[in-house]
Design a protein around this motif. Sequence first.
Motif, PDB file in Angstrom:
ATOM      1  N   ASP A  44       0.831  -1.206   0.000  1.00 36.38           N
ATOM      2  CA  ASP A  44       0.000   0.000   0.000  1.00 36.38           C
ATOM      3  C   ASP A  44       0.862   1.252   0.000  1.00 36.38           C
ATOM      4  OD1 ASP A  44      -2.435   1.584   0.315  1.00 36.38           O
ATOM      5  OD2 ASP A  44      -1.698   1.951   2.349  1.00 36.38           O
ATOM      6  N   HIS A  45       1.778   1.347   0.950  1.00 33.40           N
ATOM      7  CA  HIS A  45       2.586   2.557   1.049  1.00 33.40           C
ATOM      8  C   HIS A  45       3.887   2.240   1.767  1.00 33.40           C
ATOM      9  CE1 HIS A  45       3.152   6.973   2.465  1.00 33.40           C
ATOM     10  NE2 HIS A  45       3.510   6.866   1.202  1.00 33.40           N
ATOM     11  N   THR A  92       7.482   4.380   2.745  1.00 32.26           N
ATOM     12  CA  THR A  92       8.091   5.697   2.688  1.00 32.26           C
ATOM     13  C   THR A  92       9.130   5.829   3.797  1.00 32.26           C
ATOM     14  OG1 THR A  92       7.564   8.046   2.435  1.00 32.26           O
ATOM     15  CG2 THR A  92       6.421   6.859   4.196  1.00 32.26           C
ATOM     16  N   TYR A 134       1.960   1.711  10.658  1.00 30.35           N
ATOM     17  CA  TYR A 134       2.985   1.246   9.731  1.00 30.35           C
ATOM     18  C   TYR A 134       3.861   0.224  10.448  1.00 30.35           C
ATOM     19  CZ  TYR A 134       2.217   5.020   6.316  1.00 30.35           C
ATOM     20  OH  TYR A 134       1.682   5.865   5.379  1.00 30.35           O
TER      21      TYR A 134
END
Length: 543
Positions: A371-372, A374, A419
């Motif tokens: 999904d993400h 970073t 996260y």
Amino acid sequence: MGWMQDETGLDKCAANFVALTPLSHLARARHVFADRTAVIYGDHRVSYAQYYDRCTRLASALAGMGIGPGDVVATLIPNTPAQAEAHFGVPACGGVLNTINTRLDVNTVAYIFDHGCAKALLVDTQFIDLAEAACAAMKGTAPQIIEVPDPVAGFPATGRYPAYEDVLAGADAAFPWQMPQDEWESLALNYTSGTTGRPKGVVYHHRGAYLMTMGTVISWRMVLHPVYMQIVPLFHCNGWNHTWMMPLIGGTLVCCRDVTATAIYDAIADEKVTHFGGAPIVLNMLVNAPEDQRRSFDHVVEVFTAGAPPAPATLGKIEKLGFNVTQVYGLTETYGHVTECLWRGQDWDTLDAPARAAIKARQGVAMPMMDHITVTDSTLEQVPMDGSVQGEIMIRGNAVMKGYLKNPEATREAFAGGYFHSGDLAVQHADGYIQIADRAKDIIISGGENISSVEVEGVLMGHPDVNLAAVVAKPDDKWGEVPCAFVELKPGAKGDEAALIAFTRETLAGFKTPKRIIFQELPKTSTGKIQKFELRKHAAEVD
């Protein structure tokens, strides 16, 4: 959100909703690719129909031993067909697969048996003594043992336990596979390296592994029928899930028990291997192999590499040998690789070799099943994407573990803020590409200045005499810590500490250059990672 005003009768049912599982790939392949070669290991060559049959018989045999839904089945096996078959046979009877690192010590293996509550164990004859000693050291009930002999490799059966082939021969080929009813059901249990304490049990679910196989095919630009060489140990993140992936595209799995340059070059030349994954140490082995260990081949071999970031010098050399390397990144907690250095075609094709190699050393962007991913600061705010400000790599997506077995506190800490906290320090470039600076524990802080061990290692690896390099912090009365380098030389090279330090000064700021260089063979894990915790101990004792 997303529901229509009237969805009466639009419910999930057996016809329109099936739990995602990588087991479905082999269930399909036994028909679609029935006669294609599924697994190769020396003279052992089986079709997909035979592969399915063998996995089914294993599931049947385990069920006959009392293994049922949620029970853990451990393995102590190198990359051989039995280890690949366990990836399907164990979950096909409802069990949870626990592949254990064959290089662990007796007490750690005993701890894993106890912590995971293993009820059965498949063990290669080479590791029978380790298994027996670990069982004797357990606090709980020892697992039932099935021995997996490998006479060709020099490990004939001891006769002390049921032998794998005999067990399969006596099992039911019509055993019905126990497919998961919920894709969140546990598929596999893997243990972290445990370098800072007891290893943690990482639990994978069927959904994550299924989506890993789908995302990897896309990222690796795979088409039907690749020939994949299993170099990554199957006890390491289940071999990055690649064994579960091969039936999806009718690929051939070439098992590699002993990873040598000769074995890899022979497989590429004789079996036409098109893909493999491996740590940077494997790339180094191929680059530095003498001519009598090499074979010529006329196709490009696609390589995923992960672990410590490979030195740009190594990447530059291996490309000329016919290998196209893609840097990927991940952890045990993420089923293996979850980012890729996706190559930007015409934008980068025209760059010179050093610039291309420097880009290829980046860890890149999120793979399709995520999904993400970073880089954030300690408050979970995005760091500036300027390629210089460091933060921690943060990960969210379907290929993230369920959590740590029997350790809710560590699980909550790992998932704080929504996260997974990787513990890896990185910068992010303007194009979004992530590049690891270091593990948080590997950063060297000298006189208040942060020094990336990865940066220093990359410079050292550019020297023609250096085979491998690892840099760690050495305690220092004045600066607190200074860089100390451990260097493994190429055959025939002679170590010159002063000359090598001078070489690093040509590129690095003075405070970043190693203050000591020690020439020795570097201690490594079974997956090729350098054991820096061992080097830190040594560095602390050096004058």
